[in-house]
Enzyme design. Structure first.
Site, PDB file in Angstrom:
ATOM      1  N   CYS B  46       0.823  -1.209   0.000  1.00  0.00           N
ATOM      2  CA  CYS B  46       0.000   0.000   0.000  1.00  0.00           C
ATOM      3  C   CYS B  46       0.858   1.259   0.000  1.00  0.00           C
ATOM      4  O   CYS B  46       0.516   2.263  -0.630  1.00  0.00           O
ATOM      5  CB  CYS B  46      -0.917   0.012   1.223  1.00  0.00           C
ATOM      6  SG  CYS B  46      -1.911  -1.477   1.342  1.00  0.00           S
ATOM      7  N   ASP B 137     -20.922  11.929 -15.184  1.00  0.00           N
ATOM      8  CA  ASP B 137     -22.344  11.635 -14.923  1.00  0.00           C
ATOM      9  C   ASP B 137     -22.529  10.798 -13.655  1.00  0.00           C
ATOM     10  O   ASP B 137     -23.636  10.328 -13.380  1.00  0.00           O
ATOM     11  CB  ASP B 137     -22.976  10.933 -16.137  1.00  0.00           C
ATOM     12  CG  ASP B 137     -22.274   9.612 -16.464  1.00  0.00           C
ATOM     13  OD1 ASP B 137     -21.298   9.243 -15.750  1.00  0.00           O
ATOM     14  OD2 ASP B 137     -22.690   8.937 -17.425  1.00  0.00           O
TER      15      ASP B 137
END
Lengths: 222, 222
Positions: B46, B137
């Site tokens: 990570c 959108d």
């Protein structure tokens, strides 16, 4: 809402394919598996994708990964289109993997593979460009969900298979942008003595502001 | 079974982040968005991933893509770990994107982001390495679902964003392994006269055994 999550057992569906009827788990046997869907036969991006998949079939079989395609077209369309794929990609033998004919969209719906932006002439959605990578335990290990407009990247698909297989066999993980041969990461919960014993090529620990000693590299396992 | 499918409106969740409380749609505004989860703060893969994401933040903002991370750790852990990420990656300014603190796993469960193979000390599953790319959108355009052991490939993430944005603005699709600048495909349902008018740099049609004229290339739109 349908859709498969990491760790789910992949459904043992029955399907008609270009090489006959299959039951999916029997088809996979003890191998890894890759199931990839495409929107429609006789369309341009799909022809480039399945051609590249055919060219790479040795790379998949070298990794013991069984390949299978899927779209909502009929067997007849799959067979006709296969001639175009092979001609376009200058492949002389047949397509080295079957294609599922999911003409009733049963798998497409149950596996969450539809792309609502792409419709057929009856207004029904086509399949998206999904990739499911399935382990020998029949569980989902990794998935990609790309829309019809965006062709996939088979180098990335082989890269993640190499990482999945390496990390299934060795207690390591692969860092961002890793490529086979690059150094790998030691799991953060492994005690230092165990890491020293397990990785004879050495473990390099990065000093960090937190003082925590979790960022540890080791060379690619042999 | 939870999980987001292509075309789904991304939930307009509220969350605590390292830069304050957000409502997700307000955070995105009119931009594209990328939400990426990681298994745990203070873990090695990570740290390499978020460092690479930080280094590439100009590439994302150049494409008008708002970035946001997520894991099941607390805000305090996110802030402490951020110092490690920045030091490891020799970044002098702060982390250029917020990280969501989903410490009750509400988003992780509702968005289908858990990796059942990776558990915390209480036996609860951690988040996987998910990527969701969201259009202006607010709908899901593409997703990746990688396990904790396999770090992502940010070159591939930028490649697919370039394809998604190009094909949102132009009636074209990108073939397998496409890179920005490469030729693109003409949609198979576009009449020849329309294609000739729309693509002034020319359309090349490949002859195929089926006799169907669907495999058409044109240079990258200007």
């Amino acid at each position: 809402m349908p859709g498969l999550l990491l760790g789910d057992v992949f459904p043992n569906f029955e399907a008609e394919t270009t090489t006959g009827k299959i039951k999916f788990h029997d088809y996979l046997g003890d191998s890894w598996g890759i199931l990839f869907s495409h929107p429609r036969d006789y369309t341009p991006v799909c022809t480039t994708e399945l051609g590249r998949a055919a060219k790479l079939s040795c790379e998949f079989s070298r990794r013991s990964v069984k390949m299978i395609g899927l779209s909502i077209d009929s067997l007849e369309e799959h067979h006709g289109w296969t001639k175009d794929i092979l001609a376009y990609n200058r492949e002389e033998s047949g397509l080295p993997f079957p294609i599922i004919a999911d003409s009733h969209r049963e798998l497409a719906v149950s596996l969450g593979m539809l792309d609502p932006d792409e419709k057929d002439k009856d207004g029904l959605p086509l399949t998206a460009r999904c990739v499911f990578i399935i382990g020998p335990d029949k569980r989902l290990k990794l998935s990609l969900l790309y829309p019809a407009t965006t062709g996939r990247n088979f180098d990335e698909i082989l890269r993640v298979i190499d990482s999945l297989q390496l990390t299934a066999q060795n207690r390591v993980a692969t860092p961002v942008d890793w490529q086979p041969g690059d150094r790998v990461m030691v799991p953060p919960n492994m005690p230092e003595e165990e890491a020293a014993a397990l990785f004879p090529f050495g473990v390099y620990t990065k000093e960090l502001p937190s003082g925590k000693r979790y960022l540890r590299y080791t060379p690619h396992p042999p």
